[in-house]
Enzyme design. Structure first.
Site, PDB file in Angstrom:
ATOM      1  N   ASP A  30      48.965  47.215  59.938  1.00  0.00           N
ATOM      2  CA  ASP A  30      48.259  46.490  60.995  1.00  0.00           C
ATOM      3  C   ASP A  30      49.064  46.606  62.278  1.00  0.00           C
ATOM      4  OD1 ASP A  30      45.919  44.070  60.572  1.00  0.00           O
ATOM      5  OD2 ASP A  30      46.925  44.227  62.508  1.00  0.00           O
ATOM      6  N   GLU A 151      32.331  47.722  50.849  1.00  0.00           N
ATOM      7  CA  GLU A 151      32.949  46.628  50.103  1.00  0.00           C
ATOM      8  C   GLU A 151      31.972  45.464  50.016  1.00  0.00           C
ATOM      9  OE1 GLU A 151      36.137  46.775  48.549  1.00  0.00           O
ATOM     10  OE2 GLU A 151      34.744  45.314  47.743  1.00  0.00           O
ATOM     11  N   GLU A 155      33.744  35.968  50.367  1.00  0.00           N
ATOM     12  CA  GLU A 155      34.872  35.081  50.659  1.00  0.00           C
ATOM     13  C   GLU A 155      34.915  33.986  49.595  1.00  0.00           C
ATOM     14  OE1 GLU A 155      35.126  33.652  54.661  1.00  0.00           O
ATOM     15  OE2 GLU A 155      34.546  35.600  55.456  1.00  0.00           O
ATOM     16  N   ASN A 211      23.164  43.426  52.149  1.00  0.00           N
ATOM     17  CA  ASN A 211      23.387  42.157  52.849  1.00  0.00           C
ATOM     18  C   ASN A 211      22.095  41.628  53.472  1.00  0.00           C
ATOM     19  OD1 ASN A 211      26.000  41.781  52.151  1.00  0.00           O
ATOM     20  ND2 ASN A 211      26.893  42.277  54.130  1.00  0.00           N
ATOM     21  N   LEU A 253      19.143  32.103  45.530  1.00  0.00           N
ATOM     22  CA  LEU A 253      17.878  31.400  45.748  1.00  0.00           C
ATOM     23  C   LEU A 253      18.147  29.902  45.912  1.00  0.00           C
ATOM     24  CD1 LEU A 253      15.185  32.982  43.376  1.00  0.00           C
ATOM     25  CD2 LEU A 253      15.294  33.073  45.867  1.00  0.00           C
ATOM     26  N   ALA A 255      18.348  26.896  48.227  1.00  0.00           N
ATOM     27  CA  ALA A 255      17.962  26.493  49.585  1.00  0.00           C
ATOM     28  C   ALA A 255      19.090  25.670  50.189  1.00  0.00           C
ATOM     29  CB  ALA A 255      16.679  25.670  49.522  1.00  0.00           C
ATOM     30  N   CYS A 263      29.369  38.085  57.658  1.00  0.00           N
ATOM     31  CA  CYS A 263      28.607  39.300  57.321  1.00  0.00           C
ATOM     32  C   CYS A 263      27.109  39.206  57.546  1.00  0.00           C
ATOM     33  CB  CYS A 263      28.879  39.675  55.873  1.00  0.00           C
ATOM     34  SG  CYS A 263      30.556  40.231  55.621  1.00  0.00           S
TER      35      CYS A 263
END
Ligand code: UDX
Length: 432
Positions: A30, A151, A155, A211, A253, A255, A263
């Protein structure tokens, strides 16, 4: 195998640590020296259950290295994973690829021996082609293969998702690269998952399609929940009844509030933008984005209705403010617009979250963080259960609030309406 992860954000760090745990030597690189220094001291910059222990173990065994020295990491590696961020560009829906291309340009100067360059960052379809163009000279000399390996980590569940993935997607037409990557993933493929070699563009699109489909599922059940509220049906029954059909599946599913996180909001918008670039109208995903945005406002209205629009001097308690449990991530959390709204009224807002105080609310004059669940609930008029952390699942509200006529708005449907009725607690869920 020897691996280099460029970027120690969520994807790079979790994958790097987990790959080292499978026995590989991993260099995590990094530019942020502070982050590298703290990782070298065993301090993990993200909240992810289990990560610190695995990191420390592999660091001690000298299989895991943290460095700012890209050259050293690249020269020592066979496979290089690009795991930098692809945030949404300002005033647009497109994914910003500058960090990806900067990494590729840096790699171009360092490679003189065969390497596989893998994008793990979520990148729009055809990004691999653009990377290959930048590396044209190296590609012509057969010194690189550019592969897409999206990927799918969640989380809070990232370690488990890494070790037991539903699938591993490798986008390449290079037999050599595919063979090497298959052997890298072999220990986890053996356990449970499907290994799928597809085209590079296919792999890139699979990530956005996955996604966006999950976001669609959530928005769909959220709209059904709205209808349930008007028709006296419990949305949990609908989820169960629908989800038992194997063609539909029962996951995603539930709610709740508008979906959030790093994401779904970003990737749905990016897919709409990709569609625009390729002259394809992503009308379903457009509706999902707009449905999710309206939900943020409609749930504020619902909370106001629960208080009979009498907000003056009311104490509102938020239990959980992160976009989901087991993370400290506030990105696109539905709590942000709600708390900002109530801050501008005459309410007093207190919030408690197991992951601690949030910068998002520090400057708001009517908003206070409480580091104790009971102090946060004491004398509250309305408890809003926003995030389903485990510690909120068995609460004795009467003991906590110590006041008559308080109300509970359970945005995650954790409690049973009939049990709450028996306890004489004014209870409101989602879609029930
Ligand atoms: C997601 C994808 O699941 C993962 O595969 C990808 O790599 C990154 O994006 P993440 O954002 O960590 O993972 O969280 P996820 O568990 O998918 O939840 C996203 C949002 O959807 C949260 O706001 C969550 O509360 C909401 N959600 C999820 C629901 O409202 N109902 C559900 O049934 C599931």
């Amino acid at each position: 195998m020897k691996l280099c992860m460029i970027g120690t954000g969520y994807v790079g760090l979790v994958s790097g640590v987990c790959f080292s745990d499978l026995g590989n030597t991993v260099y995590c690189v990094d530019k942020d020296i502070k982050k590298i220094n703290s990782l070298n001291k065993g301090v993990v910059p993200i909240f992810e259950p289990g990560l610190e222990e695995i990191l420390k173990k592999n660091y001690k065994q000298k299989r895991l290295f943290f460095t700012t020295d890209l050259k050293k990491a690249v020269l020592n590696s066979d496979v290089i994973f690009i795991c930098v961020g692809t945030p949404t560009k300002k005033n647009s829906d497109s994914a910003d690829l500058k960090y990806v291309f900067n990494a590729v340009k840096a790699l171009k100067k360092l490679i003189s021996k065969y390497k596989i360059i893998v994008t793990k960052s979520t990148v729009p379809v055809t990004t691999g082609d653009k990377i290959e163009k930048i590396l044209k000279n190296l590609k012509n000399k057969k010194l690189v293969d550019v592969v897409s390996n999206p990927e799918f980590l969640r989380e809070g569940e990232a370690i488990r998702d890494f070790i037991y993935p539903d699938r591993v997607i490798i986008g390449t037409d290079s037999k050599k690269a595919n063979k090497i990557l298959k052997s890298l993933y072999l220990p986890i493929i053996k356990k449970s998952s499907r290994y799928f070699n597809t085209s590079r563009r296919g792999a890139e699109l699979i990530k956005y399609a996955s996604n966006s489909f999950l976001a669609t599922k959530i928005s769909f059940i959220n709209e059904i929940a709205n209808l349930c509220e008007q028709t006296g049906v419990d949305v949990k029954d609908v989820s169960l009844g629908m989800g038992s059909d194997q063609r539909i599946g029962d996951r995603f599913l539930r709610a709740g509030p508008a979906y959030g996180g790093s994401c779904f909001p970003k990737d749905t918008r990016a897919l709409i933008d990709i569609g625009k670039k390729f002259k394809t109208n992503m009308s379903i995903v457009k509706s999902v984005v707009s449905s999710n945005n309206s939900r943020k406002l409609s749930l504020i209205e619902k909370a106001k209705l629960i208080l009979n629009y009498k907000l003056t001097n009311k104490k509102i308690t938020f239990l959980g403010v992160t976009f989901k449990p087991n993370t400290d991530d506030m990105r696109e959390a539905a709590s942000i617009p709600m708390i900002n709204y109530f801050n501008k009224t005459n309410c007093k807002i207190t919030y408690y979250d197991p992951s601690g105080e949030k910068n998002e609310f520090k400057h708001l004059k009517n908003v206070k963080y409480s580091n104790s669940l009971s102090a946060a609930c004491l004398n509250s008029d309305l408890i809003i259960l926003h995030t389903e952390w485990n510690e909120f699942k068995l609460l004795n509200f009467k003991k906590l609030v110590k006041k008559n006529n308080f109300k509970v708005f359970d945005m995650r449907n954790l409690y049973s309406p009939s049990k709450m009725k028996k306890l004489n607690i004014k209870y409101f869920g989602i879609g029930r």
